[in-house]
Design an enzyme around this catalytic site. Sequence first.
Site, PDB file in Angstrom:
ATOM      1  N   HIS A  56       6.743   7.542   3.952  1.00  0.00           N
ATOM      2  CA  HIS A  56       6.808   8.392   2.762  1.00  0.00           C
ATOM      3  C   HIS A  56       5.600   8.147   1.864  1.00  0.00           C
ATOM      4  O   HIS A  56       4.958   9.103   1.388  1.00  0.00           O
ATOM      5  CB  HIS A  56       8.116   8.104   2.009  1.00  0.00           C
ATOM      6  CG  HIS A  56       8.220   8.782   0.680  1.00  0.00           C
ATOM      7  ND1 HIS A  56       8.981   9.920   0.480  1.00  0.00           N
ATOM      8  CD2 HIS A  56       7.684   8.476  -0.533  1.00  0.00           C
ATOM      9  CE1 HIS A  56       8.906  10.285  -0.779  1.00  0.00           C
ATOM     10  NE2 HIS A  56       8.117   9.437  -1.424  1.00  0.00           N
ATOM     11  N   GLU A  57       5.272   6.891   1.632  1.00  0.00           N
ATOM     12  CA  GLU A  57       4.140   6.560   0.754  1.00  0.00           C
ATOM     13  C   GLU A  57       2.807   6.950   1.385  1.00  0.00           C
ATOM     14  O   GLU A  57       1.898   7.433   0.695  1.00  0.00           O
ATOM     15  CB  GLU A  57       4.159   5.068   0.411  1.00  0.00           C
ATOM     16  CG  GLU A  57       5.397   4.603  -0.338  1.00  0.00           C
ATOM     17  CD  GLU A  57       5.675   5.417  -1.593  1.00  0.00           C
ATOM     18  OE1 GLU A  57       4.706   5.935  -2.200  1.00  0.00           O
ATOM     19  OE2 GLU A  57       6.852   5.582  -1.956  1.00  0.00           O
ATOM     20  N   HIS A  87       2.074  10.572   0.794  1.00  0.00           N
ATOM     21  CA  HIS A  87       1.500  10.879  -0.524  1.00  0.00           C
ATOM     22  C   HIS A  87      -0.020  10.738  -0.489  1.00  0.00           C
ATOM     23  O   HIS A  87      -0.752  11.548  -1.069  1.00  0.00           O
ATOM     24  CB  HIS A  87       2.074   9.946  -1.583  1.00  0.00           C
ATOM     25  CG  HIS A  87       3.446  10.322  -2.055  1.00  0.00           C
ATOM     26  ND1 HIS A  87       3.790  11.602  -2.411  1.00  0.00           N
ATOM     27  CD2 HIS A  87       4.564   9.564  -2.254  1.00  0.00           C
ATOM     28  CE1 HIS A  87       5.059  11.632  -2.799  1.00  0.00           C
ATOM     29  NE2 HIS A  87       5.549  10.416  -2.705  1.00  0.00           N
ATOM     30  N   GLU A 100       7.793  14.982  -3.732  1.00  0.00           N
ATOM     31  CA  GLU A 100       8.729  14.029  -3.141  1.00  0.00           C
ATOM     32  C   GLU A 100       9.436  14.633  -1.931  1.00  0.00           C
ATOM     33  O   GLU A 100       9.630  13.969  -0.908  1.00  0.00           O
ATOM     34  CB  GLU A 100       9.755  13.576  -4.189  1.00  0.00           C
ATOM     35  CG  GLU A 100       9.173  12.756  -5.336  1.00  0.00           C
ATOM     36  CD  GLU A 100       8.502  11.488  -4.858  1.00  0.00           C
ATOM     37  OE1 GLU A 100       8.962  10.883  -3.864  1.00  0.00           O
ATOM     38  OE2 GLU A 100       7.489  11.089  -5.464  1.00  0.00           O
TER      39      GLU A 100
END
Length: 276
Positions: A136-137, A140, A204
């Site tokens: 997930h990070e 980004h 997100e």
Amino acid sequence: MRHTGLKLRMVAVGTVLFGFYSALALVALSVFGTGVWPFVAVGMLLFVGVQYKLGKWSALRSVGAQDMPEEEFREIHRMVEDLSAEMDIEKPDLKVARMGVPNAFATGRKGAGVVVVSAELLQVLDPDEVEAVIAHELAHIKNRDVVTMVLGQSIAAMVGIAVQWVVILAGDNAIVDWILGWVAGTLAQLFVMVFVLAISRYREYVADADARRYVGSGDPLASALRKIQASSERVEDTRIDNGTAALCIFDSEKSLLRRVFATHPPVEERIARLQG
């Protein structure tokens, strides 16, 4: 084109933020005169770079992030190497911090990214859940939305300060003007942040979807979010400040104002999408 919705939002928000930034330059020219426009132009450009560097440094410093030793966290480094190769980005620097709650965030850009994982998160989550959070990070960083968030917060703060001083200097009652200036500055900052929030919650969802794609299932991240939320609800205080919370995978702040201006969508909705 992947993530067209996110890219269009980033362009729209970037245009609006540039408008606010240009307005600040015009205010500076009106105060100091048009003869100083080269200095204002250079100063505004330099300020963007400084704010980006300062935002990155401030986020890392706020949680006391330390380098993650590869010999101690060999498995996590391997996860990041594999995921970075699959996402076609350079492996970011890895750091660990004691945040008081299980959490993680990314800062920086492609080629100069940093992923920070809390020690509490490593204690609470299973390895497959940690991998999903890291994916997930990394998403980004790959999507470049971290830069937009950091600069957006910086411009919002700058607009708030400018409005505050305009109100203070325009008045003739020191105490009243300071109070009015603070209120006006806060409202102006919140107004600019509304545009930043236009991409904050959406980014997100996009990072969640990317994590599901790269780890092969949405279940590990859904399980991780449940554990992070449950653990955070039992903690009253953390080392995560307001600016850094917007970058984290989960915002544990419970204040009414932060709920109204939430940077993250509801966890229940994120889990439903991950498992849908």
